[in-house]
Design a protein around this motif. Structure first.
Motif, PDB file in Angstrom:
ATOM      1  N   SER A 133       0.835  -1.211   0.000  1.00 28.04           N
ATOM      2  CA  SER A 133       0.000   0.000   0.000  1.00 28.04           C
ATOM      3  C   SER A 133       0.866   1.257   0.000  1.00 28.04           C
ATOM      4  O   SER A 133       0.348   2.358   0.179  1.00 28.04           O
ATOM      5  N   ALA A 134       2.162   1.100  -0.211  1.00 23.51           N
ATOM      6  CA  ALA A 134       3.090   2.221  -0.334  1.00 23.51           C
ATOM      7  C   ALA A 134       3.908   2.035  -1.610  1.00 23.51           C
ATOM      8  O   ALA A 134       4.504   0.965  -1.811  1.00 23.51           O
ATOM      9  N   TYR A 135       3.913   3.048  -2.448  1.00 27.53           N
ATOM     10  CA  TYR A 135       4.532   2.929  -3.761  1.00 27.53           C
ATOM     11  C   TYR A 135       5.305   4.200  -4.102  1.00 27.53           C
ATOM     12  O   TYR A 135       5.202   5.225  -3.425  1.00 27.53           O
ATOM     13  N   VAL A 136       6.055   4.114  -5.199  1.00 27.28           N
ATOM     14  CA  VAL A 136       6.856   5.255  -5.630  1.00 27.28           C
ATOM     15  C   VAL A 136       6.379   5.844  -6.952  1.00 27.28           C
ATOM     16  O   VAL A 136       6.723   6.982  -7.270  1.00 27.28           O
ATOM     17  N   CYS A 137       5.598   5.094  -7.730  1.00 28.71           N
ATOM     18  CA  CYS A 137       5.228   5.538  -9.081  1.00 28.71           C
ATOM     19  C   CYS A 137       3.717   5.576  -9.263  1.00 28.71           C
ATOM     20  O   CYS A 137       3.071   4.522  -9.334  1.00 28.71           O
ATOM     21  N   GLY A 142      -0.988   3.992  -9.175  1.00 26.57           N
ATOM     22  CA  GLY A 142      -2.011   4.964  -8.786  1.00 26.57           C
ATOM     23  C   GLY A 142      -3.424   4.439  -8.943  1.00 26.57           C
ATOM     24  O   GLY A 142      -4.290   4.709  -8.107  1.00 26.57           O
ATOM     25  N   TRP A 143      -3.674   3.675  -9.995  1.00 31.17           N
ATOM     26  CA  TRP A 143      -5.022   3.142 -10.228  1.00 31.17           C
ATOM     27  C   TRP A 143      -5.490   2.290  -9.050  1.00 31.17           C
ATOM     28  O   TRP A 143      -6.639   2.398  -8.607  1.00 31.17           O
ATOM     29  N   GLU A 144      -4.588   1.430  -8.539  1.00 25.81           N
ATOM     30  CA  GLU A 144      -4.949   0.551  -7.434  1.00 25.81           C
ATOM     31  C   GLU A 144      -5.214   1.333  -6.150  1.00 25.81           C
ATOM     32  O   GLU A 144      -5.961   0.869  -5.277  1.00 25.81           O
ATOM     33  N   MET A 145      -4.596   2.506  -6.004  1.00 25.15           N
ATOM     34  CA  MET A 145      -4.765   3.322  -4.802  1.00 25.15           C
ATOM     35  C   MET A 145      -5.765   4.470  -5.018  1.00 25.15           C
ATOM     36  O   MET A 145      -5.883   5.358  -4.177  1.00 25.15           O
ATOM     37  N   ARG A 146      -6.483   4.448  -6.117  1.00 22.19           N
ATOM     38  CA  ARG A 146      -7.373   5.555  -6.470  1.00 22.19           C
ATOM     39  C   ARG A 146      -8.414   5.805  -5.384  1.00 22.19           C
ATOM     40  O   ARG A 146      -8.933   4.875  -4.766  1.00 22.19           O
ATOM     41  N   ASP A 147      -8.699   7.084  -5.169  1.00 26.44           N
ATOM     42  CA  ASP A 147      -9.728   7.562  -4.248  1.00 26.44           C
ATOM     43  C   ASP A 147      -9.457   7.240  -2.778  1.00 26.44           C
ATOM     44  O   ASP A 147     -10.309   7.469  -1.918  1.00 26.44           O
ATOM     45  N   ARG A 148      -8.282   6.727  -2.472  1.00 25.33           N
ATOM     46  CA  ARG A 148      -7.933   6.493  -1.072  1.00 25.33           C
ATOM     47  C   ARG A 148      -7.390   7.775  -0.443  1.00 25.33           C
ATOM     48  O   ARG A 148      -6.934   8.683  -1.142  1.00 25.33           O
ATOM     49  N   HIS A 160       6.085  17.952  -7.004  1.00 26.67           N
ATOM     50  CA  HIS A 160       5.880  17.175  -8.227  1.00 26.67           C
ATOM     51  C   HIS A 160       5.023  15.943  -7.958  1.00 26.67           C
ATOM     52  O   HIS A 160       4.061  15.662  -8.690  1.00 26.67           O
ATOM     53  N   LEU A 161       5.350  15.204  -6.905  1.00 25.05           N
ATOM     54  CA  LEU A 161       4.611  13.973  -6.620  1.00 25.05           C
ATOM     55  C   LEU A 161       3.184  14.278  -6.178  1.00 25.05           C
ATOM     56  O   LEU A 161       2.240  13.571  -6.549  1.00 25.05           O
ATOM     57  N   THR A 162       2.994  15.338  -5.401  1.00 22.67           N
ATOM     58  CA  THR A 162       1.649  15.703  -4.961  1.00 22.67           C
ATOM     59  C   THR A 162       0.779  16.093  -6.147  1.00 22.67           C
ATOM     60  O   THR A 162      -0.387  15.675  -6.250  1.00 22.67           O
ATOM     61  N   ARG A 163       1.335  16.889  -7.039  1.00 19.41           N
ATOM     62  CA  ARG A 163       0.583  17.294  -8.232  1.00 19.41           C
ATOM     63  C   ARG A 163       0.225  16.063  -9.070  1.00 19.41           C
ATOM     64  O   ARG A 163      -0.898  15.951  -9.587  1.00 19.41           O
ATOM     65  N   THR A 164       1.161  15.137  -9.200  1.00 20.38           N
ATOM     66  CA  THR A 164       0.913  13.948 -10.018  1.00 20.38           C
ATOM     67  C   THR A 164      -0.156  13.057  -9.401  1.00 20.38           C
ATOM     68  O   THR A 164      -1.098  12.631 -10.072  1.00 20.38           O
ATOM     69  N   ILE A 165      -0.027  12.772  -8.114  1.00 18.16           N
ATOM     70  CA  ILE A 165      -0.952  11.844  -7.472  1.00 18.16           C
ATOM     71  C   ILE A 165      -2.355  12.424  -7.349  1.00 18.16           C
ATOM     72  O   ILE A 165      -3.335  11.688  -7.183  1.00 18.16           O
ATOM     73  N   ASP A 171      -8.082  13.221  -1.985  1.00 17.96           N
ATOM     74  CA  ASP A 171      -7.751  13.231  -0.553  1.00 17.96           C
ATOM     75  C   ASP A 171      -6.253  12.956  -0.395  1.00 17.96           C
ATOM     76  O   ASP A 171      -5.819  11.820  -0.195  1.00 17.96           O
ATOM     77  N   VAL A 172      -5.471  14.009  -0.526  1.00 19.24           N
ATOM     78  CA  VAL A 172      -4.014  13.902  -0.466  1.00 19.24           C
ATOM     79  C   VAL A 172      -3.496  14.782   0.659  1.00 19.24           C
ATOM     80  O   VAL A 172      -3.917  15.936   0.806  1.00 19.24           O
ATOM     81  N   ALA A 173      -2.604  14.254   1.473  1.00 16.20           N
ATOM     82  CA  ALA A 173      -1.966  15.020   2.547  1.00 16.20           C
ATOM     83  C   ALA A 173      -0.461  14.873   2.418  1.00 16.20           C
ATOM     84  O   ALA A 173       0.056  13.809   2.084  1.00 16.20           O
ATOM     85  N   VAL A 174       0.250  15.964   2.687  1.00 18.88           N
ATOM     86  CA  VAL A 174       1.701  16.003   2.578  1.00 18.88           C
ATOM     87  C   VAL A 174       2.335  15.862   3.960  1.00 18.88           C
ATOM     88  O   VAL A 174       1.894  16.507   4.922  1.00 18.88           O
TER      89      VAL A 174
END
Length: 309
Positions: A133-137, A142-148, A160-165, A171-174
């Protein structure tokens, strides 16, 4: 053809991941003798599924390697040895590779497909969720973790990673893990309503590989069920540098679009010669390098035929 007991080959490939095996397939079909030296410790061995590679989406990396080896076996001029390359010497047309067991192999051309390796992240609990449940790409997983509810832990790559994800979840937190971020970056996060937690991370809480929360040193527990992070990487091998290949500031081999390094007869493909860390990209790079290597042989052989007339 390469005799099974022979230690010589047209091409020695160091690394048996997607790039190395792709090149081996091309060269085997081109009737070149190939020796693949593979330690069999791929970086993606922690990953349950590989994504984004057409016709193989969702296949485990181990299955991908198994099928590749089975298909390459149809070309008897390709041979694999499971060991590590310890040292290399020589030049175009006459390379000499010594393994960790002390065996020596000679080859006319050399391809590094050694990839990258993960360095310790010093994040307690990351090892329990990495590849689950932790990934780098995001493009890979991303599809498998969508909407989490996703946690981004990325250091200098945070924006860069926040914008991409954000393309996969709202629901994204840094989490900065105690490292200050530039004020303009913080302003941008506030403007977009993205929460930023600046306290150091004490631990990643999980159950059976599934992220539950990010626990901060100040005692707060922030519920998250997925993590995307920027790994700390190092080249999978220092042999390209020892041989004299030019590398960039990340230790990645500098090669052209066909995988040619600045040293005649030496090629690079895959993660160790690119920053496009995807299976499909590695396969493509290995294929192109294989074609380029064979082209050099053909050009040389063509000239020899003319001179022999």
């Amino acid at each position: 053809m390469l005799n099974p007991s022979s230690n010589s080959a047209d091409v020695i490939i160091i690394g048996g991941g997607p790039a190395g095996m792709s090149a081996a397939l091309v060269l085997g079909r081109a009737r070149r003798s190939v020796l693949v030296i593979d330690e069999a410790l791929p970086r993606h061995r922690v990953t349950r599924e590989s994504h984004g590679f057409l016709t193989r989406d969702g296949v485990s990396p181990s299955e991908l390697r198994k099928v590749a080896r089975e298909q390459i076996a149809a070309y008897p001029s390709v041979r694999f040895v499971q060991t590590a390359a310890a040292s290399i010497e020589g030049s175009d047309g006459a390379f000499r590779v010594t393994t960790s067991e002390g065996e020596t192999h000679t080859g006319r051309k050399l391809l590094f497909a050694t990839g990258m390796k993960d360095l310790p992240m010093n994040l307690k609990g990351l090892e329990h969720v990495y590849g689950k449940s932790a990934y780098v790409c995001p493009y890979c997983d991303g599809w498998e973790m969508r909407d989490r509810p996703i946690a981004v832990i990325a250091g200098d790559h945070t924006m860069h990673l926040t914008r991409t994800i954000s393309g996969w979840s709202n629901d994204v937190a840094v989490f900065t893990d105690g490292t200050p971020r530039p004020e303009e970056e913080m302003t941008e996060f506030r403007r977009r309503g993205i929460p930023v937690y600046e306290a150091p991370i004490r631990e990643i809480s999980s159950e059976a590989g599934e992220t539950v929360a990010i626990i901060l040193e100040d005692g707060r527990e922030i519920p998250r069920t997925a993590i995307f992070f920027a790994p700390k990487l190092a080249p999978g091998s220092d042999l390209p540098v020892k041989l004299g290949c030019a590398v960039n500031e990340f230790g990645t081999m500098i090669v052209d679009e066909l995988g040619r390094s600045d040293l005649p007869g030496v090629f690079g493909a895959g993660d160790g010669a690119s920053q496009k860390y995807q299976v499909a990209a590695a396969v493509a790079a290995g294929s192109m390098a294989g074609v380029a290597i064979n082209t050099e042989f053909l050009e040389s052989d063509w000239e020899k035929r003319v001179q022999a007339r």
